[in-house]
Design an enzyme around this catalytic site. Structure first.
Site, PDB file in Angstrom:
ATOM      1  N   LYS A 247       0.894   4.239  -2.892  1.00 54.81           N
ATOM      2  CA  LYS A 247       0.562   5.624  -2.581  1.00 54.81           C
ATOM      3  C   LYS A 247       1.762   6.544  -2.792  1.00 54.81           C
ATOM      4  CE  LYS A 247      -3.788   5.230  -1.450  1.00 54.81           C
ATOM      5  NZ  LYS A 247      -4.859   5.881  -2.231  1.00 54.81           N
TER       6      LYS A 247
ATOM      7  N   TYR B 160       0.832  -1.201   0.000  1.00 52.98           N
ATOM      8  CA  TYR B 160       0.000   0.000   0.000  1.00 52.98           C
ATOM      9  C   TYR B 160       0.872   1.259   0.000  1.00 52.98           C
ATOM     10  CZ  TYR B 160      -3.665   3.257   1.546  1.00 52.98           C
ATOM     11  OH  TYR B 160      -4.549   4.306   1.659  1.00 52.98           O
TER      12      TYR B 160
END
Length: 258
Positions: A159, A155
């Protein structure tokens, strides 16, 4: 000061989630016409549509070219043109898994549901901007992309790419379409939303906020307010390529003992 968004046409991806729904409400409150995108949260999207006086909804899997293309085709059909896009859609895998145990399938799926979906959304929106010569795109990153997040390297990597290399490339490319085409990003920290439901017990909040001078977890409305500011040409017309961190001043280090 009013944002000057009355009559603006807006696509909000991930509008069935907490931050997406808050963004849709915030744009609608400014007088914008909003298309609500959802992937799996149909019931929540339909309820939001009713709340926003019948705002159009579009179901699409944004990890696919066909899904992203259909989103903007249907949005254009509903609105005539699309001048703002809030690319909120993303997925946070809840299980904490260190890299040495992380399966490649999960890593690739997380990148697809965050980075690939954002890329295809940006591509679709900028194709609209190429037709009109104007537009504002707001990407949604995360403090995980700034500070990293143990157990969620997949993740954090997605991002970081969104609010780093992708954003900075897009803002330069967007300028080729005209001086009124801008791309910015927000990077929320921990935010109370359906994505984090069940993950933020009182003890978790106390631990998390030890790194924040403001000592509170964000609300979806906190994030939506900054998305609206960045989307507004009146308020941010000379701002592009910037990341606004919405995390109570988070520093990535402990500021308080308890």
């Amino acid at each position: 000061m009013e944002a000057g968004l009355s009559g603006t046409t807006v696509v909000v991806t991930g509008a069935s989630g907490g931050i997406g729904a808050a963004c849709a409400r915030a744009f609608a409150a400014e007088g914008a016409r909003v298309v609500l995108h959802f992937h799996r949260g149909e019931e929540r999207a339909r309820a939001l549509s009713v709340e926003l006086a019948g705002a159009p909804i579009v179901q699409a899997d944004l990890t696919t070219v066909a899904g992203a293309d259909r989103l903007f085709a249907e949005a254009r059909e509903a609105l005539g043109t699309v001048t703002v896009c809030a690319a909120v859609a993303g997925v946070y895998p809840p299980e904490d898994v260190p890299v040495w145990e992380l399966e490649l399938d999960r890593f690739e799926q997380t990148l697809a549901e965050n980075l690939r979906a954002t890329f295809l959304t940006a591509r679709g929106f900028l194709r609209e901007a190429a037709r009109t010569g104007e537009g504002s795109l707001v990407l949604v990153g995360s403090t995980a992309g700034r500070f990293g997040e143990a157990g969620h390297a997949d993740y954090a990597a997605a991002k970081s790419a969104i609010q780093g290399g992708l954003l900075l490339s897009l803002k330069n490319e967007a300028a080729r379409l005209g001086p009124r085409v801008r791309v910015n990003a927000v990077a929320p920290g921990w935010t109370v939303s359906p994505m984090t439901r069940g993950m933020l017990a009182d003890e978790d909040v106390r631990r998390i906020t030890r790194t924040m001078p403001l000592r509170k977890v964000a609300t979806p409305e906190d994030v939506a307010a900054q998305v609206v500011v960045l989307a507004s040409e009146r308020l941010s017309g000379h701002v592009t390529g910037e990341v606004v961190t919405i995390a109570g001043g988070m520093e990535g280090r402990v500021l308080y003992d308890g």
